[in-house]
Design a protein around this motif. Structure first.
Motif, mmCIF file in Angstrom:
data_model
loop_
_atom_site.group_PDB
_atom_site.id
_atom_site.type_symbol
_atom_site.label_atom_id
_atom_site.label_comp_id
_atom_site.label_asym_id
_atom_site.label_seq_id
_atom_site.Cartn_x
_atom_site.Cartn_y
_atom_site.Cartn_z
ATOM 1 N N ARG A 30 0.856 -1.151 -0.228
ATOM 2 C CA ARG A 30 0.028 0.038 -0.013
ATOM 3 C C ARG A 30 0.744 1.138 -0.054
ATOM 4 N N LYS A 41 -5.440 9.843 -0.649
ATOM 5 C CA LYS A 41 -6.158 8.904 -0.187
ATOM 6 C C LYS A 41 -5.297 7.361 -0.092
ATOM 7 N N ASP A 42 -4.446 7.228 -0.992
ATOM 8 C CA ASP A 42 -3.559 6.056 -0.880
ATOM 9 C C ASP A 42 -2.532 6.276 0.153
ATOM 10 N N THR A 45 -4.556 4.956 3.295
ATOM 11 C CA THR A 45 -4.735 3.736 3.355
ATOM 12 C C THR A 45 -3.406 2.958 3.734
ATOM 13 N N GLN A 48 -3.087 3.560 7.606
ATOM 14 C CA GLN A 48 -3.873 2.661 8.328
ATOM 15 C C GLN A 48 -3.592 1.157 8.074
#
Length: 74
Positions: A30, A41-42, A45, A48
């Protein structure tokens, strides 16, 4: 392809000794996706995924490395 295979593996072998390594590898993948896209957004991600890997595997030797990586990247 790796992420899809990891999901399949985790479902097929939920108690495998390799799930710890796979969790951290998924987060690394990721992160590479973020590096290629530079999309926030990446980034979210990836961070997270790292946090989830640490939470699932708090006693892993990779948790300390990953915690330091997160601190550097934030």
């Amino acid at each position: 392809v790796f992420l899809q295979t990891a999901v399949w593996f985790n479902e097929k072998f939920p108690d495998s000794e390799y799930n710890e390594i796979i969790d951290f590898m998924k987060a690394d993948i990721r992160w590479r996706m973020y590096e290629e896209s530079k999309n926030l957004k990446d980034f979210g991600t990836a961070i997270q995924a790292y946090r989830e890997a640490i939470q699932k595997n708090p006693n892993s030797s990779m948790s300390e490395r990953t915690s330091l990586q997160i601190a550097i990247r934030l």
